[in-house]
Design an enzyme around this catalytic site. Structure first.
Site, short mmCIF file in Angstrom:
data_model
loop_
_atom_site.label_atom_id
_atom_site.label_comp_id
_atom_site.label_asym_id
_atom_site.label_seq_id
_atom_site.Cartn_x
_atom_site.Cartn_y
_atom_site.Cartn_z
N HIS A 13 3.54 -11.05 -10.30
CA HIS A 13 3.93 -10.40 -9.05
C HIS A 13 4.88 -9.23 -9.27
O HIS A 13 4.94 -8.33 -8.41
CB HIS A 13 4.59 -11.42 -8.11
CG HIS A 13 3.62 -12.34 -7.45
ND1 HIS A 13 3.11 -13.45 -8.08
CD2 HIS A 13 3.05 -12.31 -6.22
CE1 HIS A 13 2.27 -14.08 -7.27
NE2 HIS A 13 2.21 -13.41 -6.14
N GLY A 14 5.62 -9.21 -10.34
CA GLY A 14 6.51 -8.08 -10.53
C GLY A 14 7.39 -8.23 -11.75
O GLY A 14 7.60 -9.34 -12.26
#
Length: 470
Positions: free
Chosen positions: A326-327
């Site tokens: 996700h990041g």
């Protein structure tokens, strides 16, 4: 180009009309949709279309070569080229600065220094989605579960199909490529259902997610120390529904746009906050990612077929990498670790094995309440900019201070509508869709016009979808 922009409102109808005009010529139709998809992507930043093309070329060539390879070693080498190429691009553009900065911090704590090798490139929009999508193709061909396509144009469209290119759902080649082999048949019913899904998605994004963010969520998470416990608690609930409405809204629009063009995309959400366990939550939330992680990471690691400690390690590894997907931030790693811990505890206690049919209404309710609040808690660390902010948020939340500011009424309205639409009767969305489809064309036109006018009035400038950053 954002789904909630005037640009897209003009772009989509144009492509739909042109695509159905060319329905008898599959090659021309595919070429049109491919060009439209690259235009859609390049409207953000034309330079990064080269990365999309490079990933496509790599996996198309690997897919063709895999059946021709004469040895297992050669097949593994081809697969390695695909994995290294796709993940190499992803790691450099999305994670290199994060890993280098983390290593630099660690070395400096030991009294040493490291050169600054970080880059200033923008994060290519949708890179996590299209690399996973393209990579799944070569893995399926390597496994022998998919016959490679010999049409580069069709494969390129599979990788870049604009409705789901930027934020999913992550589509498998086995789901999409066969649809390109058939002459599309226009269905008035499917088109109307697609249009209804687009309206629902825009409503979730513009009228719920963006309103929740603008009225309370963004300012609370920006400075949690300036707010009381009640505001922090409401912001936690608000963000949980914001990210759901934002992301599921995008998926609704993507699926609806695909239906308008005659293609079926997989469902990505199934009322996740009604889950009775964290395992059940992941069967309902971001389904295309959770099944991707299951099929291409968890099961190859051994899944639950090995020893108990190995099973827990596989769960932890899968969720850690799912969080990192996700990041590039430690908050996402912690978020993934928390979900991995939840899943392991559920497995150890046997919670994940009990079926809803074997529970009474009271037990189902309690399990849903507990699961929902575990999810809300994990979304706190997901939303916070860093671990320090997360710590400040928890400290302030547990201080039980009174509210410091007036909470806008519009926030309560948006939160209540989001909760009612999610926790309401299961048949409610389908009933609304059926009712819309049964309306005469002039009433549908009035509903469409009125909805777009409402979305325009409530639209927040420069409010991209949350998952654009992933």
């Amino acid at each position: 180009m954002l789904f909630n922009s005037l640009h897209f409102c003009l772009f989509l109808p144009t492509i739909v009309v042109l695509a159905w005009t060319l329905r008898r010529n599959r090659t021309a139709r595919t070429a049109l949709l491919l060009a439209a998809s690259y235009y859609f992507y390049m409207s953000w930043n034309w330079r990064y279309a080269g990365l999309l093309l490079a990933s496509t070329l790599l996996d198309f060539v690997v897919g063709l070569q895999l059946p021709q390879a004469r040895s297992t070693a050669a097949r593994k080498l081809l697969l390695l080229a695909s994995v290294a190429g796709n993940l190499g691009i992803l790691l450099y553009f999305k994670y290199f600065n994060f890993f280098w900065d983390s290593a630099t911090t660690g070395v400096e704590l030991l009294g040493h220094s490291m050169p600054d090798l970080t880059h200033s490139f923008l994060l290519p929009v949708g890179i996590s989605f299209y690399t996973f999508q393209s990579l799944s193709y070569t893995i399926d061909v390597y496994r022998g579960s998919l016959t490679p396509t010999r049409s580069f144009m069709k494969f390129a469209l599979f990788v870049s199909f604009f409705p789901q290119l930027v934020a999913g759902p992550i589509v498998r080649a086995s789901e999409f490529l066969p649809q390109l082999e058939r002459h599309p048949a226009f269905s008035d019913d499917e088109a109307q259902r697609g249009l209804f899904l687009i309206l629902v998605g825009l409503f979730k994004k513009v009228c719920l997610a963006d309103v929740l963010a603008a009225t309370l969520v963004d300012r609370v998470f920006a400075a949690p120390g300036s707010f009381g416990s009640l505001e922090l608690l409401l912001a936690a609930y608000g963000y949980t529904f914001q990210i759901y409405c934002d992301f599921s809204g995008y998926s609704d629009i993507a699926i609806g746009a695909g239906a308008l063009l005659g293609y079926k995309l997989p469902i990505n959400f199934n009322r996740p906050f009604l889950a009775i366990s964290i395992r059940d939550f992941w069967h309902r939330w971001h389904i295309s990612l959770s099944t991707w992680l299951r099929d291409y990471l968890y099961i190859p690691l051994g899944g639950s077929r090995r020893s108990t400690p190995r099973t827990y390690a596989n769960l932890a590894t899968t969720m850690l990498l799912g969080g990192l997907w996700h990041g590039a931030n430690w908050t996402f790693v912690i978020w993934g670790a928390m979900h991995g811990a939840y899943l392991s505890i559920e497995r150890a206690l046997g919670i994940d094995r009990k079926k809803p049919a074997d529970m009474g209404a009271g037990e189902r309710f309690i399990r849903r309440v507990v699961t929902f609040h575990l999810v809300v808690f994990t979304f706190l660390v997901f939303r916070c900019d860093n671990i320090v902010v997360f710590g400040d948020y928890l400290a302030r939340l547990t201080a039980l201070d009174a509210a410091q500011t007036a909470i806008p009424v519009l926030f309560f309205v948006a939160l209540a509508v989001a909760a009612l639409t999610h926790f309401g009767p299961t048949r409610l969305p389908e009933m609304g869709m059926d009712r819309f489809v049964r309306q005469p064309a002039y009433r549908q036109a009035v509903i469409l016009t009125g909805s777009l006018a409402l979305f325009t009035m409530l639209s927040v400038p420069n409010a991209p979808f949350i998952y654009f950053q992933f």
